[in-house]
Design a protein around this motif. Structure first.
Motif, PDB file in Angstrom:
ATOM      1  N   GLU A  81      21.650  29.860  65.411  1.00 24.34           N
ATOM      2  CA  GLU A  81      22.893  30.814  65.368  1.00 24.34           C
ATOM      3  C   GLU A  81      23.073  30.700  63.908  1.00 24.34           C
ATOM      4  OE1 GLU A  81      25.759  32.435  67.310  1.00 24.34           O
ATOM      5  OE2 GLU A  81      23.662  31.954  68.374  1.00 24.34           O
ATOM      6  N   ASN A  82      22.960  29.668  63.126  1.00 22.30           N
ATOM      7  CA  ASN A  82      23.464  29.811  61.927  1.00 22.30           C
ATOM      8  C   ASN A  82      22.338  29.091  60.843  1.00 22.30           C
ATOM      9  OD1 ASN A  82      24.915  29.891  59.469  1.00 22.30           O
ATOM     10  ND2 ASN A  82      26.115  28.415  59.846  1.00 22.30           N
ATOM     11  N   PRO A  83      21.192  29.686  60.640  1.00 23.38           N
ATOM     12  CA  PRO A  83      20.152  28.877  59.821  1.00 23.38           C
ATOM     13  C   PRO A  83      20.778  28.861  58.440  1.00 23.38           C
ATOM     14  CG  PRO A  83      19.539  31.202  60.188  1.00 23.38           C
ATOM     15  CD  PRO A  83      20.723  31.063  60.897  1.00 23.38           C
ATOM     16  N   THR A  84      20.897  27.611  57.755  1.00 24.12           N
ATOM     17  CA  THR A  84      21.188  27.362  56.224  1.00 24.12           C
ATOM     18  C   THR A  84      20.059  26.790  55.518  1.00 24.12           C
ATOM     19  OG1 THR A  84      22.145  25.324  56.973  1.00 24.12           O
ATOM     20  CG2 THR A  84      23.676  26.890  57.019  1.00 24.12           C
ATOM     21  N   GLU A  85      20.254  26.714  54.191  1.00 23.56           N
ATOM     22  CA  GLU A  85      19.326  25.974  53.320  1.00 23.56           C
ATOM     23  C   GLU A  85      19.509  24.751  53.696  1.00 23.56           C
ATOM     24  OE1 GLU A  85      19.921  26.550  49.320  1.00 23.56           O
ATOM     25  OE2 GLU A  85      20.366  29.033  49.292  1.00 23.56           O
ATOM     26  N   LYS A  86      20.847  24.074  54.044  1.00 18.96           N
ATOM     27  CA  LYS A  86      20.839  22.414  54.014  1.00 18.96           C
ATOM     28  C   LYS A  86      19.922  22.366  55.599  1.00 18.96           C
ATOM     29  CE  LYS A  86      24.089  18.779  54.595  1.00 18.96           C
ATOM     30  NZ  LYS A  86      25.718  18.569  54.882  1.00 18.96           N
TER      31      LYS A  86
END
Length: 148
Positions: free
Chosen positions: A79-84
C-alpha cells in the motif's frame, strides 16, 4: 486581506495533501524488472568480475540475493512503499550473508553490493544509508569523512 488569508490557507492545504512522507511511487515496470532480475544468472564472470570464487556457493548466494529481490518486490507492491521499508529490507537481505560472510571474497562482496544497487535502481531508492559500505568494508567511510 481576508481573501489573501483564504488563498494562503488553500495553498497550504493543497501543499500538505500533495506530500507523501517518505513515500515512494513504485515505477510501472517494476514487476517486470524484478522478474528479469530474479531470472538472470548471478555471480558469473562479467565485466571485471571473474565470477564466484567458490562455485559450490553460487546457488546459496543466488538464493540470498533473490530473497532480497522478493522482499523489495513485496514492499513495491504494498500500500505504502517507503524508503524506511526498503532500508529495512536491505538490512535483512545483507544479514542473510552473515553466516557465509567468510566465504565471500572481496569481489564477491562487491558483486552482492552491485545486486543490491540494481534492486535500489528498480524502485528508485537513492541510498542504502551506508549499509552497503558497512557490508563491504565493515564500516561506512562516509561516517569517517563527516567526523573531520
Amino acid at each position: 486581506m481576508t481573501k489573501y488569508i483564504k488563498i494562503f490557507v488553500l495553498f497550504l492545504t493543497l501543499s500538505a495533501c500533495g506530500q507523501n512522507t517518505n513515500g515512494m511511487k513504485t515505477p510501472e515496470n517494476a514487476n517486470e524488472k524484478f522478474a528479469e532480475f530474479i531470472a538472470k544468472k548471478k555471480f558469473i564472470a562479467k565485466n571485471h568480475y571473474a565470477g564466484i570464487a567458490d562455485e559450490k556457493m553460487r546457488p546459496i548466494f543466488t538464493e540470498k540475493v533473490n530473497r532480497a529481490a522478493a522482499d523489495f518486490k513485496n514492499v513495491a507492491e504494498s500500500e505504502n512503499p517507503t524508503e524506511k521499508k526498503y532500508q529495512e529490507k536491505i538490512k535483512i537481505g545483507l544479514s542473510r550473508f552473515a553466516e557465509v560472510y567468510m566465504e565471500l571474497d572481496t569481489e564477491d562482496r562487491e558483486r552482492v553490493c552491485t545486486y543490491f544497487e540494481e534492486l535500489m535502481d528498480i524502485v528508485g531508492l537513492e541510498s542504502s544509508n551506508g549499509q552497503l559500505n558497512r557490508f563491504m568494508y565493515g564500516f561506512d567511510p562516509n561516517e569517517m569523512t563527516n567526523k573531520n
